[in-house]
Design an enzyme around this catalytic site. Structure first.
Site, PDB file in Angstrom:
ATOM      1  N   ASP A  13       0.902  -1.098   0.046  1.00 21.64           N
ATOM      2  CA  ASP A  13      -0.025   0.009   0.179  1.00 21.64           C
ATOM      3  C   ASP A  13       1.072   1.290  -0.125  1.00 21.64           C
ATOM      4  OD1 ASP A  13      -3.135   0.801   1.514  1.00 21.64           O
ATOM      5  OD2 ASP A  13      -1.536   2.210   0.939  1.00 21.64           O
ATOM      6  N   ASP A 111      -3.633   2.398  -5.393  1.00 22.55           N
ATOM      7  CA  ASP A 111      -2.649   2.482  -4.634  1.00 22.55           C
ATOM      8  C   ASP A 111      -2.226   0.826  -3.749  1.00 22.55           C
ATOM      9  OD1 ASP A 111      -3.792   2.985  -2.344  1.00 22.55           O
ATOM     10  OD2 ASP A 111      -2.368   4.164  -1.547  1.00 22.55           O
ATOM     11  N   GLU A 112      -2.929  -0.035  -4.371  1.00 27.84           N
ATOM     12  CA  GLU A 112      -2.592  -1.359  -3.313  1.00 27.84           C
ATOM     13  C   GLU A 112      -2.564  -2.532  -4.328  1.00 27.84           C
ATOM     14  OE1 GLU A 112      -5.877  -1.924  -0.334  1.00 27.84           O
ATOM     15  OE2 GLU A 112      -6.309  -0.155  -0.656  1.00 27.84           O
TER      16      GLU A 112
HETATM   17  P1  TTP Z   1      -5.328   5.226   1.067  1.00 23.45           P
HETATM   18  O1  TTP Z   1      -4.429   4.076   0.712  1.00 23.45           O
HETATM   19  O2  TTP Z   1      -6.520   4.796   1.888  1.00 23.45           O
HETATM   20  O3  TTP Z   1      -4.599   6.430   1.610  1.00 23.45           O
HETATM   21  P2  TTP Z   1      -3.299   7.034   1.241  1.00 23.45           P
HETATM   22  O4  TTP Z   1      -2.308   6.389   0.425  1.00 23.45           O
HETATM   23  O5  TTP Z   1      -3.230   8.503   1.141  1.00 23.45           O
HETATM   24  O6  TTP Z   1      -2.671   7.098   2.783  1.00 23.45           O
HETATM   25  P3  TTP Z   1      -1.896   5.871   3.635  1.00 23.45           P
HETATM   26  O7  TTP Z   1      -0.516   6.140   3.764  1.00 23.45           O
HETATM   27  O8  TTP Z   1      -2.959   5.857   5.053  1.00 23.45           O
HETATM   28  O9  TTP Z   1      -2.142   4.580   2.906  1.00 23.45           O
HETATM   29  O10 TTP Z   1      -6.085   5.824  -0.383  1.00 23.45           O
HETATM   30  C1  TTP Z   1      -5.220   5.568  -1.588  1.00 23.45           C
HETATM   31  C2  TTP Z   1      -5.663   6.871  -2.322  1.00 23.45           C
HETATM   32  O11 TTP Z   1      -7.069   6.862  -2.740  1.00 23.45           O
HETATM   33  C3  TTP Z   1      -5.386   8.095  -1.556  1.00 23.45           C
HETATM   34  O12 TTP Z   1      -4.092   8.758  -1.686  1.00 23.45           O
HETATM   35  C4  TTP Z   1      -6.390   9.137  -2.110  1.00 23.45           C
HETATM   36  C5  TTP Z   1      -7.486   8.138  -2.512  1.00 23.45           C
HETATM   37  N1  TTP Z   1      -8.724   8.049  -1.530  1.00 23.45           N
HETATM   38  C6  TTP Z   1      -9.862   9.139  -2.000  1.00 23.45           C
HETATM   39  O13 TTP Z   1      -9.758   9.725  -2.906  1.00 23.45           O
HETATM   40  N2  TTP Z   1     -10.809   9.102  -1.087  1.00 23.45           N
HETATM   41  C7  TTP Z   1     -10.923   8.411  -0.094  1.00 23.45           C
HETATM   42  O14 TTP Z   1     -11.781   8.577   1.026  1.00 23.45           O
HETATM   43  C8  TTP Z   1      -9.713   7.476   0.687  1.00 23.45           C
HETATM   44  C9  TTP Z   1      -9.611   6.749   1.807  1.00 23.45           C
HETATM   45  C10 TTP Z   1      -8.656   7.372  -0.491  1.00 23.45           C
HETATM   46 MG    MG Z   2      -2.162   4.215   0.707  1.00 22.09          MG
END
Ligand code: TTP
Ligand code: MG
Length: 358
Positions: A13, A111-112
Site C-alpha cells: 500500500d 495504490d494497493e
Molecule cells: P489510502 O491508501 O487509503 O490512503 P493514502 O495512500 O493516501 O494514505 P496511507 O499512507 O494511509 O495509505 O488511499 C489511496 C488513495 O486513494 C489516496 O491517496 C487518495 C484516494 N482516496 C480518496 O480519494 N478518498 C478516500 O476516501 C480515500 C480513503 C482514499
Molecule cells: Mg495508501
C-alpha cells in the site's frame, strides 16, 4: 494425501499516495501539510478531502472529511486539486514494478496490490528480504515510499501493511497470525462496517481476539454466513486466492526449441515469429502496448525474464521486434544453450483511448 504448500502473500500500500505524488511534482511542498481534494474556497468550499500527507494528519485532517472542516483544522496547509490522470499513470508504473515479483498479482485499487510470492521465496526470512527489495526498487524508480504486509493469506497481509505506516514492513508468520490480530479492533476486518461494529459491541466484542473466542454458532445465528466468515478471519484464516482481475493485462507466446540451441540466428528468427503472433492478438483486440518482456530458459532450466517499457504506446511490429531482439541478445552466451524463449507485451491502452491521446 496432497500436502498444500503454505502460501506467502504480500500486500503493498503506497503511503499518502495522492499527496506523495504532489510532493514529488512540487518539492517546495516538502515539510508542509498537504491536502489533496476539493477547493476549500477559504472555508466555504464544498466537497471532501481525498487524502493528505502525514503533516496534515497531525492536525486531525483525514480522507473523506469535508474540505471546509479541513480548512478549520489547518488553514495554512497547501491545498491541491485532484489530478487523477497523473496518479493513474504513476499507479500503472508501480503496478508494473510489483507485478514482476509475483506468481499471482492482484491490483486492488489505485495504490494497493496483493502479490502471491509462494514460489519466489523459501521462507519468511527470504520473504522479508524480497519485500525490502521491492520497497527499494519503488523508492529508487519512483521516489515514493510504501508499506508492505507479509502474511500467510490476503487478510493478514492487508492488516499487516496498515500496521506500521509510513514506510513500514510488517511480517506475520502463520503461527503468529492469531496473536497479531487479537488486540486490534474488529473494524480492521474487511467485512466489518460501522453497523456490524456496533452490534458486536453490544455483545461485548471489541477486539478481533474477543471475536476469535466467541462461540461461532452464536455468531452464525446472529449474522448468517458473514458471522462464520468473521469468526474464521478473527482466527487468521482466509483461503481466498490472489487473482488477476479485469481486462487483459498481457499477451504472450513462447516456444521450446526441438533441441537446445546455440544458434542465435535461429533464436532471433523465432523471436520475430512470436512477436508477429503476439502482435496479431494486439491488433485484434485494438490495443496499444508499452512494455515488452522476454523470457529465456537455458538448457539447465534456469529461467530469466527481462522487460523494457517504451516511452510511448505502440502497435507497430517493428517496435516489438526491435525491443524483443535487443532484450534477448543480452542473454546470448557462447557456452549456454537456450531451451525456450517467450515474448510478452503489456501496459495497454485501447485504440479508442490512444486516439484521444494522439
Ligand atoms: P489510502 O491508501 O487509503 O490512503 P493514502 O495512500 O493516501 O494514505 P496511507 O499512507 O494511509 O495509505 O488511499 C489511496 C488513495 O486513494 C489516496 O491517496 C487518495 C484516494 N482516496 C480518496 O480519494 N478518498 C478516500 O476516501 C480515500 C480513503 C482514499
Ligand atoms: Mg495508501
Amino acid at each position: 494425501m496432497m500436502i498444500e504448500k503454505k502460501r506467502i502473500i504480500f500486500h503493498v500500500d503506497m503511503d499518502q499516495f495522492f499527496a506523495a505524488v504532489e510532493e514529488r511534482v512540487h518539492p517546495e511542498y516538502k515539510g508542509k501539510p498537504v491536502i489533496v481534494g476539493a477547493d476549500p474556497k477559504k472555508g466555504k468550499g464544498r466537497g471532501v478531502v481525498s487524502t493528505c500527507n502525514y503533516e496534515a494528519r497531525k492536525f486531525g485532517v483525514r480522507s473523506g472529511m469535508p474540505i471546509s472542516k479541513a480548512w478549520k483544522l489547518c488553514p495554512e496547509a497547501v491545498y491541491s486539486p485532484v489530478n487523477y490522470e497523473l496518479y493513474t499513470k504513476v499507479s500503472e508504473e508501480i503496478m508494473n514494478i510489483l507485478r514482476k515479483y509475483a506468481d499471482k498479482f492482484e491490483c486492488w485499487g489505485i495504490d494497493e496490490a496483493f502479490l502471491d510470492v509462494t514460489s519466489k521465496v523459501k521462507d519468511y526470512a527470504e520473504a522479508e528480504a524480497l519485500a525490502r527489495q521491492i520497497k527499494k526498487e519503488i523508492y529508487e524508480k519512483e521516489r515514493l515510499t510504501c508499506s508492505i504486509g507479509v502474511g500467510p493469506n490476503k487478510l493478514v497481509a492487508k492488516i499487516a501493511s496498515d500496521f506500521q505506516k509510513p514506510d513500514g514492513l510488517t511480517v506475520v508468520r502463520e503461527e503468529n497470525a492469531e496473536k497479531f490480530l487479537a488486540p486490534l479492533p474488529v473494524r480492521k476486518l474487511l467485512w466489518v462496517g460501522r453497523k456490524t461494529e456496533q452490534k458486536l459491541k453490544t455483545m461485548g466484542i471489541k477486539t478481533i481476539g474477543d471475536l476469535a473466542h466467541f462461540d461461532p454458532t452464536v455468531l452464525s445465528e446472529k449474522f448468517g454466513v458473514v458471522g462464520t466468515q468473521m469468526y474464521l478471519m478473527a482466527r487468521g484464516i482466509d483461503r481466498s486466492e490472489v487473482e488477476e482481475r479485469g481486462e487483459v493485462k498481457s499477451i504472450s507466446r513462447e516456444t521450446t526449441f526441438e533441441e537446445d540451441t546455440l544458434d542465435f540466428g535461429l533464436v532471433l528468427d523465432n523471436a520475430d515469429r512470436l512477436s508477429e503472433e503476439v502482435l496479431k492478438d494486439v491488433l485484434r483486440q485494438n490495443l496499444y502496448f508499452k512494455t515488452v518482456t522476454v523470457k529465456v530458459r537455458y538448457e539447465n532450466f534456469e529461467t530469466h525474464t527481462h522487460s523494457k517499457t517504451l516511452p510511448f504506446f505502440t502497435n507497430r511490429l517493428q517496435d516489438l521486434n526491435r525491443t524483443a531482439r535487443e532484450l534477448l541478445e543480452a542473454y546470448f552466451r557462447p557456452d549456454r544453450k537456450i531451451r525456450l524463449i517467450g515474448v510478452r507485451v503489456s501496459s495497454f491502452v485501447s485504440g479508442e483511448k490512444q486516439k484521444t491521446l494522439a
